[in-house]
Design a protein around this motif. Structure first.
Motif, PDB file in Angstrom:
ATOM      1  N   GLU A  84       0.836  -1.197   0.000  1.00  0.00           N
ATOM      2  CA  GLU A  84       0.000   0.000   0.000  1.00  0.00           C
ATOM      3  C   GLU A  84       0.876   1.254   0.000  1.00  0.00           C
ATOM      4  O   GLU A  84       2.065   1.183   0.296  1.00  0.00           O
ATOM      5  N   THR A  85       0.259   2.397  -0.302  1.00  0.00           N
ATOM      6  CA  THR A  85       1.031   3.642  -0.353  1.00  0.00           C
ATOM      7  C   THR A  85       1.641   3.990   1.008  1.00  0.00           C
ATOM      8  O   THR A  85       2.756   4.505   1.065  1.00  0.00           O
ATOM      9  N   ALA A  86       0.947   3.692   2.093  1.00  0.00           N
ATOM     10  CA  ALA A  86       1.483   3.989   3.430  1.00  0.00           C
ATOM     11  C   ALA A  86       2.745   3.175   3.697  1.00  0.00           C
ATOM     12  O   ALA A  86       3.726   3.687   4.233  1.00  0.00           O
ATOM     13  N   PHE A 121       1.499  11.115   4.535  1.00  0.00           N
ATOM     14  CA  PHE A 121       0.853   9.812   4.433  1.00  0.00           C
ATOM     15  C   PHE A 121       0.215   9.356   5.734  1.00  0.00           C
ATOM     16  O   PHE A 121      -0.689   8.531   5.718  1.00  0.00           O
ATOM     17  N   ALA A 122       0.638   9.890   6.867  1.00  0.00           N
ATOM     18  CA  ALA A 122      -0.016   9.554   8.133  1.00  0.00           C
ATOM     19  C   ALA A 122      -1.392  10.198   8.233  1.00  0.00           C
ATOM     20  O   ALA A 122      -2.273   9.684   8.913  1.00  0.00           O
ATOM     21  N   HIS A 123      -1.577  11.326   7.542  1.00  0.00           N
ATOM     22  CA  HIS A 123      -2.844  12.041   7.642  1.00  0.00           C
ATOM     23  C   HIS A 123      -3.653  12.016   6.359  1.00  0.00           C
ATOM     24  O   HIS A 123      -4.679  12.688   6.268  1.00  0.00           O
ATOM     25  N   ALA A 124      -3.212  11.256   5.379  1.00  0.00           N
ATOM     26  CA  ALA A 124      -3.960  11.147   4.118  1.00  0.00           C
ATOM     27  C   ALA A 124      -5.242  10.341   4.357  1.00  0.00           C
ATOM     28  O   ALA A 124      -5.290   9.508   5.272  1.00  0.00           O
ATOM     29  N   LYS A 126      -8.052   7.472   4.072  1.00  0.00           N
ATOM     30  CA  LYS A 126      -7.869   6.022   4.002  1.00  0.00           C
ATOM     31  C   LYS A 126      -7.771   5.525   2.558  1.00  0.00           C
ATOM     32  O   LYS A 126      -6.979   4.631   2.256  1.00  0.00           O
ATOM     33  N   ARG A 129      -4.135   6.384   1.646  1.00  0.00           N
ATOM     34  CA  ARG A 129      -3.134   5.777   2.511  1.00  0.00           C
ATOM     35  C   ARG A 129      -3.054   4.252   2.346  1.00  0.00           C
ATOM     36  O   ARG A 129      -1.979   3.679   2.368  1.00  0.00           O
ATOM     37  N   HIS A 130      -4.187   3.604   2.171  1.00  0.00           N
ATOM     38  CA  HIS A 130      -4.206   2.145   2.100  1.00  0.00           C
ATOM     39  C   HIS A 130      -4.530   1.626   0.702  1.00  0.00           C
ATOM     40  O   HIS A 130      -4.963   0.492   0.554  1.00  0.00           O
TER      41      HIS A 130
END
Length: 134
Positions: A84-86, A121-124, A126, A129-130
Motif C-alpha cells: 500500500e502507499t502507506a 501519508f499519516a494524515h492522508a 484512508k 493511505r491504504h
C-alpha cells in the motif's frame, strides 16, 4: 426507478486487505505513537538545528523501537501494508533517513523530506493511505 447506491459500506477492491484488531491494541498504539513522536522530534532537531549535536542514543533507540512496534500493530490490521502507499512511503522514509545518517545525502534536506512524507501519508485519507499499488 433509478438505481441507488446501497448505504452499506462496500469494500473497495483497490484497498489492501484488512482484519480486525483488538481495541486494546488500538489504545496501546496511540500511546506508542505519542512516544514515537517525541523520539522523532529529537531525531529531526539534531539534523535541523545549527551546530550538529550528536544524536542521543536513547532517542535513536526510542524512535526505532516505537516505529517498529507501530509497523507491527498496523500490519495486524492491514495485512498488505507493504503493498500500500502507506507502507511504501514508510520504506522510502527509512531509506532517506538511512542515507542521511550515513552521509550519502545532505542531512537536513533528506530528513525534512522524510518527515514531511511521513506526515502527509499519516494524515492522508484512508482511500489514499491504504491503496494497493501492486
Amino acid at each position: 426507478m433509478a438505481d441507488r447506491k446501497s448505504n452499506s459500506h462496500t469494500r473497495d477492491s483497490r484497498l489492501g486487505q484488512t482484519a480486525d484488531r483488538p481495541y486494546w491494541i488500538w489504545l496501546v498504539s496511540i500511546f506508542i505513537r505519542a512516544v514515537h513522536q517525541v523520539g522523532a522530534a529529537v531525531f529531526l532537531a539534531v539534523f535541523l538545528l545549527p551546530g550538529q549535536p550528536d544524536l542521543p542514543r536513547t532517542y535513536l533507540v526510542l524512535s526505532t523501537v516505537t516505529g517498529g512496534l507501530l509497523m507491527v500493530f498496523e500490519m495486524l490490521r492491514h495485512r498488505q501494508l507493504l503493498r500500500e502507499t502507506a507502507g511504501l512511503a514508510t520504506l522510502v522514509k527509512l531509506v532517506l533517513m538511512g542515507m542521511a545518517l550515513h552521509g550519502w545525502l545532505p542531512g537536513a534536506p533528506a530528513m525534512l523530506i522524510a518527515f514531511v512524507l511521513a506526515a502527509i501519508f499519516a494524515h492522508a485519507p484512508k482511500q489514499i493511505r491504504h491503496r494497493r499499488l501492486f
